[in-house]
Design a protein around this motif. Structure first.
Motif, PDB file in Angstrom:
ATOM      1  N   ALA A  18      75.696 -25.964 -85.282  1.00  0.00           N
ATOM      2  CA  ALA A  18      76.469 -27.453 -85.688  1.00  0.00           C
ATOM      3  C   ALA A  18      74.691 -27.802 -84.999  1.00  0.00           C
ATOM      4  O   ALA A  18      74.603 -28.762 -86.594  1.00  0.00           O
ATOM      5  N   GLN A  19      73.711 -27.683 -84.272  1.00  0.00           N
ATOM      6  CA  GLN A  19      72.414 -28.885 -83.791  1.00  0.00           C
ATOM      7  C   GLN A  19      71.832 -28.030 -85.253  1.00  0.00           C
ATOM      8  O   GLN A  19      70.926 -28.936 -85.844  1.00  0.00           O
ATOM      9  N   ALA A  20      72.111 -26.735 -85.322  1.00  0.00           N
ATOM     10  CA  ALA A  20      70.753 -25.695 -86.043  1.00  0.00           C
ATOM     11  C   ALA A  20      70.977 -26.348 -87.574  1.00  0.00           C
ATOM     12  O   ALA A  20      70.415 -26.669 -88.195  1.00  0.00           O
ATOM     13  N   GLN A  21      72.208 -26.422 -88.024  1.00  0.00           N
ATOM     14  CA  GLN A  21      72.420 -27.122 -89.615  1.00  0.00           C
ATOM     15  C   GLN A  21      71.904 -28.093 -89.601  1.00  0.00           C
ATOM     16  O   GLN A  21      71.194 -28.841 -90.486  1.00  0.00           O
ATOM     17  N   GLN A  22      72.767 -29.720 -88.550  1.00  0.00           N
ATOM     18  CA  GLN A  22      71.678 -30.385 -88.335  1.00  0.00           C
ATOM     19  C   GLN A  22      70.027 -30.234 -89.291  1.00  0.00           C
ATOM     20  O   GLN A  22      69.804 -31.957 -89.108  1.00  0.00           O
ATOM     21  N   GLN A  28      68.529 -28.564 -89.570  1.00  0.00           N
ATOM     22  CA  GLN A  28      68.147 -27.593 -90.987  1.00  0.00           C
ATOM     23  C   GLN A  28      68.182 -28.895 -92.389  1.00  0.00           C
ATOM     24  O   GLN A  28      67.282 -29.167 -93.846  1.00  0.00           O
ATOM     25  N   GLN A  29      69.411 -29.889 -92.496  1.00  0.00           N
ATOM     26  CA  GLN A  29      69.162 -30.199 -93.250  1.00  0.00           C
ATOM     27  C   GLN A  29      68.593 -32.178 -93.024  1.00  0.00           C
ATOM     28  O   GLN A  29      68.007 -32.289 -94.175  1.00  0.00           O
ATOM     29  N   ALA A  30      68.156 -32.199 -91.590  1.00  0.00           N
ATOM     30  CA  ALA A  30      67.112 -33.135 -91.706  1.00  0.00           C
ATOM     31  C   ALA A  30      65.731 -32.836 -92.139  1.00  0.00           C
ATOM     32  O   ALA A  30      65.345 -33.782 -92.671  1.00  0.00           O
ATOM     33  N   VAL A  31      65.454 -31.361 -91.837  1.00  0.00           N
ATOM     34  CA  VAL A  31      64.373 -31.282 -92.856  1.00  0.00           C
ATOM     35  C   VAL A  31      64.287 -30.961 -94.298  1.00  0.00           C
ATOM     36  O   VAL A  31      63.413 -31.624 -95.138  1.00  0.00           O
ATOM     37  N   MET A  32      65.492 -30.407 -94.292  1.00  0.00           N
ATOM     38  CA  MET A  32      65.082 -30.507 -95.904  1.00  0.00           C
ATOM     39  C   MET A  32      65.060 -32.021 -97.024  1.00  0.00           C
ATOM     40  O   MET A  32      64.680 -31.966 -98.075  1.00  0.00           O
ATOM     41  N   ALA A  33      66.129 -33.233 -95.875  1.00  0.00           N
ATOM     42  CA  ALA A  33      65.801 -33.901 -96.598  1.00  0.00           C
ATOM     43  C   ALA A  33      63.880 -34.862 -96.432  1.00  0.00           C
ATOM     44  O   ALA A  33      63.904 -35.622 -97.248  1.00  0.00           O
ATOM     45  N   GLY A  76      57.525 -34.345 -88.245  1.00  0.00           N
ATOM     46  CA  GLY A  76      56.554 -34.251 -86.959  1.00  0.00           C
ATOM     47  C   GLY A  76      57.855 -34.667 -86.126  1.00  0.00           C
ATOM     48  O   GLY A  76      57.925 -33.363 -85.157  1.00  0.00           O
ATOM     49  N   PRO A  77      58.592 -35.765 -85.917  1.00  0.00           N
ATOM     50  CA  PRO A  77      59.690 -35.634 -85.047  1.00  0.00           C
ATOM     51  C   PRO A  77      60.845 -34.416 -85.347  1.00  0.00           C
ATOM     52  O   PRO A  77      61.301 -34.177 -84.184  1.00  0.00           O
ATOM     53  N   LEU A  78      60.953 -34.032 -86.658  1.00  0.00           N
ATOM     54  CA  LEU A  78      61.644 -32.887 -86.690  1.00  0.00           C
ATOM     55  C   LEU A  78      61.242 -31.835 -86.430  1.00  0.00           C
ATOM     56  O   LEU A  78      61.792 -30.622 -85.967  1.00  0.00           O
ATOM     57  N   GLY A 125      61.930 -29.620 -80.534  1.00  0.00           N
ATOM     58  CA  GLY A 125      63.115 -31.080 -80.145  1.00  0.00           C
ATOM     59  C   GLY A 125      63.881 -31.015 -79.092  1.00  0.00           C
ATOM     60  O   GLY A 125      64.703 -31.728 -78.622  1.00  0.00           O
ATOM     61  N   GLY A 126      63.989 -29.961 -78.269  1.00  0.00           N
ATOM     62  CA  GLY A 126      65.142 -29.777 -77.095  1.00  0.00           C
ATOM     63  C   GLY A 126      66.575 -29.527 -77.736  1.00  0.00           C
ATOM     64  O   GLY A 126      67.480 -29.597 -76.957  1.00  0.00           O
ATOM     65  N   ALA A 127      66.559 -29.381 -79.059  1.00  0.00           N
ATOM     66  CA  ALA A 127      67.690 -28.775 -79.279  1.00  0.00           C
ATOM     67  C   ALA A 127      68.355 -27.953 -78.593  1.00  0.00           C
ATOM     68  O   ALA A 127      69.586 -27.549 -78.796  1.00  0.00           O
ATOM     69  N   LEU A 128      67.291 -26.656 -78.946  1.00  0.00           N
ATOM     70  CA  LEU A 128      68.477 -25.874 -77.811  1.00  0.00           C
ATOM     71  C   LEU A 128      68.014 -25.559 -76.325  1.00  0.00           C
ATOM     72  O   LEU A 128      67.937 -24.247 -75.859  1.00  0.00           O
TER      73      LEU A 128
END
Length: 114
Positions: A14-18, A20-25, A96-98, A105-108
């Motif tokens: 779920a974190q990886a998908q979020q 990915q969506q943020a990067v695509m946006a 950059g923030p993504l 970014g500490g997501a994992l």
């Protein structure tokens, strides 16, 4: 983490998908953006899409001198290069923030190498 020190794979996915969506946006926003660059204190301005496509070029008549075509060419190149640098900065600011400084970014947390 689940009890017993196990990773919650669903949460990780779920974190990886979020992310990915943020990067695509952010990429879509960057692709749609137009940035401006200038040279000669604004005598020549260039507007480009962040993808590199030049969409507008404005030259103040004061710099149009048939005796100095090279000077005008330099100003046009300078304005386009300035716009491209601004487009790169826009991309760095948006992504950059993504990127989290090169990592995720500490997501994992807790995974080796992240």
């Amino acid at each position: 983490m689940q009890p017993g020190g196990q990773f919650d794979m669903q949460q990780l996915l779920a974190q990886a998908q979020q992310m990915q969506q943020a990067v695509m946006a952010a990429q879509a926003e960057i692709a749609a953006a137009e940035v401006r660059g200038q040279a000669g204190n604004g005598l020549v301005t260039a507007t480009i899409k962040a993808t590199g496509e030049v969409v507008d070029l404005t030259i103040d008549p004061k710099v149009v001198d048939p005796e100095d075509v090279e000077g005008l060419q330099d100003l046009v190149i300078g304005a386009i290069n300035d716009a491209m640098a601004n487009a790169q900065q826009l991309a760095a600011d948006r992504l950059g923030p993504l990127a989290g400084g090169g990592g995720l970014g500490g997501a994992l947390p807790g995974l080796p190498g992240f």
